[in-house]
Write a protein that holds these residues in place. Structure first.
Motif, short mmCIF file in Angstrom:
data_model
loop_
_atom_site.label_atom_id
_atom_site.label_comp_id
_atom_site.label_asym_id
_atom_site.label_seq_id
_atom_site.Cartn_x
_atom_site.Cartn_y
_atom_site.Cartn_z
N GLU A 46 0.71 -1.69 0.12
CA GLU A 46 0.61 0.15 0.14
C GLU A 46 1.05 1.00 -0.41
O GLU A 46 0.78 2.78 -0.32
CB GLU A 46 -1.18 0.43 1.38
N HIS A 47 1.94 1.05 1.10
CA HIS A 47 2.75 2.17 1.19
C HIS A 47 3.29 2.44 -0.48
O HIS A 47 4.16 3.69 -0.90
CB HIS A 47 4.11 1.90 1.92
N ILE A 48 4.16 1.60 -0.88
CA ILE A 48 4.65 1.62 -2.69
C ILE A 48 3.83 2.55 -3.43
O ILE A 48 3.98 2.83 -4.02
CB ILE A 48 5.54 -0.04 -2.58
N LYS A 49 2.55 1.81 -3.11
CA LYS A 49 0.86 2.15 -4.77
C LYS A 49 1.23 3.74 -4.37
O LYS A 49 0.72 4.42 -5.07
CB LYS A 49 0.07 1.53 -4.26
N ASN A 50 1.13 3.64 -2.57
CA ASN A 50 0.93 5.62 -2.86
C ASN A 50 1.46 6.37 -3.02
O ASN A 50 1.78 7.59 -3.79
CB ASN A 50 0.61 5.81 -1.52
N GLN A 51 3.28 6.02 -3.04
CA GLN A 51 4.10 6.57 -3.07
C GLN A 51 4.47 6.11 -5.05
O GLN A 51 4.82 8.07 -5.02
CB GLN A 51 5.56 5.77 -2.73
N ALA A 52 4.74 5.55 -5.45
CA ALA A 52 4.07 5.08 -6.98
C ALA A 52 3.12 6.51 -7.85
O ALA A 52 3.58 6.63 -8.82
CB ALA A 52 4.24 3.33 -7.46
N LYS A 53 2.45 5.70 -6.90
CA LYS A 53 0.51 7.20 -7.51
C LYS A 53 1.20 9.04 -7.49
O LYS A 53 0.95 9.58 -9.05
CB LYS A 53 0.04 6.75 -6.89
N PHE A 54 2.45 8.18 -6.32
CA PHE A 54 2.07 10.43 -6.31
C PHE A 54 3.46 10.56 -6.93
O PHE A 54 3.09 11.85 -8.11
CB PHE A 54 2.31 10.78 -4.76
N ILE A 55 5.14 9.59 -7.26
CA ILE A 55 5.88 10.42 -8.38
C ILE A 55 5.18 10.62 -10.00
O ILE A 55 5.43 11.12 -10.32
CB ILE A 55 6.63 9.19 -8.31
N PHE A 56 3.88 9.22 -10.37
CA PHE A 56 3.56 10.03 -11.92
C PHE A 56 2.99 10.84 -11.28
O PHE A 56 2.52 11.42 -12.75
CB PHE A 56 1.97 8.80 -11.30
N LEU A 263 4.16 19.77 -7.61
CA LEU A 263 4.17 19.33 -6.56
C LEU A 263 3.13 19.51 -5.89
O LEU A 263 2.05 18.92 -5.29
CB LEU A 263 4.72 19.92 -5.77
N VAL A 264 2.06 20.25 -6.08
CA VAL A 264 0.81 21.04 -5.79
C VAL A 264 -0.33 19.97 -6.53
O VAL A 264 -1.43 19.52 -5.23
CB VAL A 264 0.78 22.22 -5.24
N TYR A 265 0.03 19.91 -7.51
CA TYR A 265 -1.01 19.83 -8.10
C TYR A 265 -0.36 17.79 -7.47
O TYR A 265 -2.46 17.27 -7.57
CB TYR A 265 -1.17 19.25 -9.94
N ALA A 266 -0.34 16.91 -7.90
CA ALA A 266 0.19 16.03 -7.50
C ALA A 266 -0.94 15.55 -5.64
O ALA A 266 -1.22 14.61 -5.53
CB ALA A 266 1.53 15.57 -7.18
N LYS A 267 0.05 16.67 -4.93
CA LYS A 267 -1.19 17.07 -3.16
C LYS A 267 -2.48 17.00 -3.56
O LYS A 267 -3.23 15.90 -2.69
CB LYS A 267 -0.28 17.45 -2.93
N LEU A 268 -3.12 17.69 -3.76
CA LEU A 268 -4.12 17.48 -4.11
C LEU A 268 -5.50 17.03 -4.90
O LEU A 268 -6.11 16.48 -5.23
CB LEU A 268 -4.44 19.07 -4.88
N ARG A 269 -4.26 16.16 -6.17
CA ARG A 269 -4.68 15.24 -6.45
C ARG A 269 -5.19 13.48 -5.87
O ARG A 269 -5.95 12.66 -6.06
CB ARG A 269 -4.10 14.91 -7.92
N MET A 270 -4.00 13.79 -5.11
CA MET A 270 -4.30 12.77 -3.94
C MET A 270 -4.89 12.39 -3.28
O MET A 270 -5.33 11.35 -2.84
CB MET A 270 -2.67 12.38 -3.44
N GLU A 271 -5.39 13.84 -2.55
CA GLU A 271 -6.41 13.62 -1.38
C GLU A 271 -8.02 13.52 -1.82
O GLU A 271 -8.78 12.88 -1.62
CB GLU A 271 -5.47 15.01 -0.51
N PHE A 272 -7.79 14.45 -3.46
CA PHE A 272 -8.83 14.70 -4.39
C PHE A 272 -9.35 12.91 -4.16
O PHE A 272 -10.64 12.31 -3.85
CB PHE A 272 -9.06 14.51 -5.41
N GLU A 273 -8.91 12.24 -4.66
CA GLU A 273 -8.82 10.66 -4.90
C GLU A 273 -9.25 10.13 -3.63
O GLU A 273 -9.41 8.49 -3.88
CB GLU A 273 -8.14 10.05 -5.76
N GLU A 274 -8.43 10.39 -2.87
CA GLU A 274 -8.65 9.14 -1.15
C GLU A 274 -10.22 9.57 -1.29
O GLU A 274 -10.42 8.35 -0.23
CB GLU A 274 -7.43 10.13 -0.94
N HIS A 275 -10.98 10.74 -1.41
CA HIS A 275 -12.16 11.35 -1.45
C HIS A 275 -13.22 10.48 -1.90
O HIS A 275 -14.34 10.94 -1.88
CB HIS A 275 -12.33 12.22 -0.56
N LEU A 276 -12.95 9.60 -2.71
CA LEU A 276 -13.43 9.08 -3.17
C LEU A 276 -14.57 8.20 -3.37
O LEU A 276 -14.01 7.30 -3.11
CB LEU A 276 -12.89 9.54 -5.32
#
Length: 276
Positions: A46-56, A263-276
């Motif tokens: 799960e940690h690897i998945k989150n890191q990979a998604k953020f980098i992508f 960087l800001v885009y990736a953080k906001l996008r990760m947060e948005f998808e967590e709440h879907l």
């Protein structure tokens, strides 16, 4: 996201993960095989998945700023066993990310090694594509430079009390954004000071969050007067204590920043998808 276990003897088998366990599929006979690794766990994947998604997401936005589409990406993670004994997160990005790590296109044309695989271009064309990608990725360094105003526009947070500026600071820090200026405006001389600072510090590339009701109509008038001469996002985000709130106002400003800042885009996008 697909997981593979980097093991030449096993042929880099695919890792199958469900809610309770993980398993490997032997590429030679398609059977599931068991492999005991003390540092493998569902939490690790799960940690690897989150890191990979953020980098992508980070690279996706950086490429998009140059008109390039990032289709997929290969990342290799590993363990630094020395750090694990020191109670430091031992998971690291273990291999280089370069033009052989992804598939990217510009106007429908592959710029990566896929054209070499497909034998659809001569060596000179492929070399020119690699040079183009090299020059584009050099721009990523500028995007990461917090002093670069193009990718880190200044945000003015104007309030009439210290508590609200403290709350805003916490939200900015949560998203790793540091190019903001806090102002507490209570009296006329302070009002004059903030107006002078805004106009002498390239107001055209700034975002204003205003919680002082006395200043809001004056700033609105100024923005209306300047019109299209303002280059980026000259919108005043007005918050009310019982309506949108300070956190929402800061996030709204950061959404504008996310249009150019990976960087800001990736953080906001990760947060948005967590709440879907």
């Amino acid at each position: 996201i697909e997981f593979f276990y980097k093991n030449d003897a096993l042929g880099d088998p695919l890792i199958h993960i469900d809610e309770e366990k993980w398993e490997l599929r032997n590429p030679k006979n398609n059977d599931f095989i068991s492999l005991i690794e003390e540092f493998f766990s569902l939490e690790l994947f799960e940690h690897i998945k989150n890191q990979a998604k953020f980098i992508f997401l980070l690279l996706e936005k950086a490429f998009r700023n140059s008109g390039i589409i990032l289709w997929d990406l290969k990342l290799e993670f590993g363990y630094n066993m020395h750090d694990s004994f020191n109670h430091v997160s031992p998971l690291i990005l273990a291999d280089v990310i370069d033009n052989d790590s992804w598939r990217i296109t510009l106007d429908g044309v592959n710029l990566d090694k896929q054209r070499f695989r497909n034998d659809t271009a001569n060596r000179k064309e492929i070399l020119n594509n690699y040079i183009l990608v090299q020059n584009i990725t050099r721009e990523f360094v500028k995007m990461a430079d917090k002093r670069n105003a193009l990718y880190n526009p200044k945000i003015y947070f104007i309030s009439d009390n210290e508590r609200e500026t403290t709350e805003a600071k916490a939200v900015f820090q949560q998203y790793g954004y540091h190019n903001y200026i806090k102002h507490i405006v209570k009296y006329f001389d302070e009002e004059t000071e903030i107006f002078n600072e805004i106009f002498t510090n390239n107001f055209e590339n700034s975002i204003i969050i205003c919680g002082n009701t006395l200043l809001q109509p004056k700033l609105s008038s100024v923005i209306k007067h300047l019109g299209h001469s303002i280059i980026f996002y000259p919108k005043i985000h007005n918050f009310r204590r019982n309506e949108t709130g300070i956190e929402e106002a800061v996030k709204e400003a950061l959404k504008y920043v996310a249009q150019i800042n990976p960087l800001v885009y990736a953080k906001l996008r990760m947060e948005f998808e967590e709440h879907l």
